[in-house]
Design an enzyme around this catalytic site. Sequence first.
Site, mmCIF file in Angstrom:
data_model
loop_
_atom_site.group_PDB
_atom_site.id
_atom_site.type_symbol
_atom_site.label_atom_id
_atom_site.label_comp_id
_atom_site.label_asym_id
_atom_site.label_seq_id
_atom_site.Cartn_x
_atom_site.Cartn_y
_atom_site.Cartn_z
ATOM 1 C CD GLU A 114 23.234 77.696 10.375
ATOM 2 O OE1 GLU A 114 22.666 78.150 11.378
ATOM 3 O OE2 GLU A 114 23.789 76.596 10.345
ATOM 4 C CG HIS A 245 15.100 76.915 14.509
ATOM 5 N ND1 HIS A 245 14.636 76.861 13.220
ATOM 6 C CD2 HIS A 245 16.447 76.824 14.420
ATOM 7 C CE1 HIS A 245 15.666 76.729 12.393
ATOM 8 N NE2 HIS A 245 16.780 76.710 13.097
ATOM 9 N NE ARG A 292 18.450 80.429 14.497
ATOM 10 C CZ ARG A 292 19.240 79.533 14.999
ATOM 11 N NH1 ARG A 292 19.212 79.300 16.296
ATOM 12 N NH2 ARG A 292 20.049 78.847 14.230
ATOM 13 C CG HIS A 353 16.395 76.314 18.419
ATOM 14 N ND1 HIS A 353 16.552 74.987 18.083
ATOM 15 C CD2 HIS A 353 17.520 76.947 17.983
ATOM 16 C CE1 HIS A 353 17.717 74.838 17.458
ATOM 17 N NE2 HIS A 353 18.323 76.002 17.405
ATOM 18 N NE ARG A 388 21.713 79.733 20.045
ATOM 19 C CZ ARG A 388 21.853 78.985 18.959
ATOM 20 N NH1 ARG A 388 22.987 78.971 18.290
ATOM 21 N NH2 ARG A 388 20.848 78.239 18.530
HETATM 22 C C1 SIN Z 1 20.015 75.074 12.704
HETATM 23 O O1 SIN Z 1 20.592 74.179 12.093
HETATM 24 O O2 SIN Z 1 19.197 75.810 12.182
HETATM 25 C C2 SIN Z 1 20.302 75.254 14.169
HETATM 26 C C3 SIN Z 1 21.606 75.878 14.336
HETATM 27 C C4 SIN Z 1 21.647 76.704 15.573
HETATM 28 O O3 SIN Z 1 20.708 76.669 16.366
HETATM 29 O O4 SIN Z 1 22.599 77.449 15.737
#
Ligand code: SIN
Length: 520
Positions: A114, A245, A292, A353, A388
């Site tokens: 990610e 998010h 993010r 988020h 985060r």
């Molecule tokens: C996501 O799946 O994008 C959320 C994961 C997260 O907030 O760490």
Amino acid sequence: MSYKTDVLILGTGIAGLSSAVTLAEKGYQVTIVTREKDPAATNTVWAQGGIIYAKGSENELVDDIMKASSGTSYLPAAELVAKHSSELLEEFLVQKAGVDFERNNLGEFEFTKEAAHSCARILYKGDYTGREIQISLLRYLNDKNKFPNVKFLTSHTAIDLLTSLHHGIEIPQRYEENKVLGAYLYDQESKVVKKYMAKFTILATGGVGSLYLHHTNSEGARGDGHAMAKRAGAQVIDMEFIQFHPTTFYGGSTHRRFLISEAVRGEGGVLINSKGERFMRKYSSDLELASRDIVARAIAEEIIISQNDCVYLDITHKPQEWVKTRFPTIYKHCLEHDVDITKEPIPVVPAAHYTCGGVKTDLNGRTTISHLYAVGEVACTGLHGANRLASTSLLEGLSFGAFAARDIEKRIDAEEIYSAQKIREWVDGTKEVDTALIQQDWLTLKQTMWNYVGLTRSRDRLIRANAMFRELKDEIDRFYKDAKLVDSLIGLRNSVEVAQMVLTASLRNNKSVGCFYRKS
Ligand code: SIN
């Protein structure tokens, strides 16, 4: 009516359940409370992406956490989680709860990536990792033969934490150490308020996402724990750091936002604007995998430039069957809203988020008020600093849930439950609440948070919001005093207090950092 338990846990997400497993296995009486009918209705359930497995990349994980937070995370918290979390994950999630993470043909874990991760280190189950974890942990704890000492109280709303200072019957009780003795719980079915006395209380009530009009959380994420902790005398910090998010499904301005996992970008999804241009190169050399805050603000900027309601996330270059298997929940949700993600890009916008701040704790989950612990999203361990890193939320909940429980284990045998007779009975009001008033107040609060305390904040917007919240708070306090309790009123009262915390912290901090952005 009064009840006793060794440990009272408020919240049934991963953090609360991690504490519960640890304490229940040692034979303590554990009572786990949720205001929901179903203990699986948590924020954990909505987590799609996954959970970090740091084994072998501990130092790199610490670096990534620090980098994502622009150097603001609390290093000892990051080091602690990096060092111990893989062991906890293996023990609690894999061995005990039997979470079925994705594996390859050899039975080895599969990893995904990610944003802002320097390597692929995230364990996952399709795009419903949180649900898999939630259900597995509940199944494990619900084994009555193994855990006769565990009790779930559903449809019970915590109203306030009990302290001798605030709820004692006699004046001399005010001079005792101010410690948390349990909680008043409102039973939504019987409409009775119960005094639940406990040696220790753990807050695991989640974040505050549902204070915003558009968010990825469950509606229960309304800051009940933050408000109760503050009223009891605990410190709540970093509340300006609300993470948005970047990608949630946009199905129209009033449509409920649905998370489109960062894993879609991690697996190669690209962001394009309404002209079909891939725009992230204008904003970061990390492109779609920038942190993010950068991606969310880039999207907001592109929406303004293009005068379109959303941007698009395109994963159509991947094989159709692979997309359906890898992202079954997202595929299904989008299809139900007439978007086939194997054939067309997904309309996306940012939404609130995650709450990086919260009830201040040390590295054992102890808050600044005695006998009260906070774990998971409600807590602020400093791990996330001002922003985060993806897939650290389930990890933090799991880790600090266990750390707090282990700390309690060391202290609990020397503790006695405070006498319930020395604590005032709850006196309910007599006036039926007008639900239309509550609903409108909720809407005002959510809209104000979204428009004035959102992704981009300014002094003028914050000052306007401040005036609105003050008026709202006076109004709510006035009718709360005489009203017959209902869950939505308890939540509304808490939410407006928490909205003020976010606002005050935002006004006080005029330096943009991480997910906190002030344009003036
Ligand atoms: C996501 O799946 O994008 C959320 C994961 C997260 O907030 O760490």
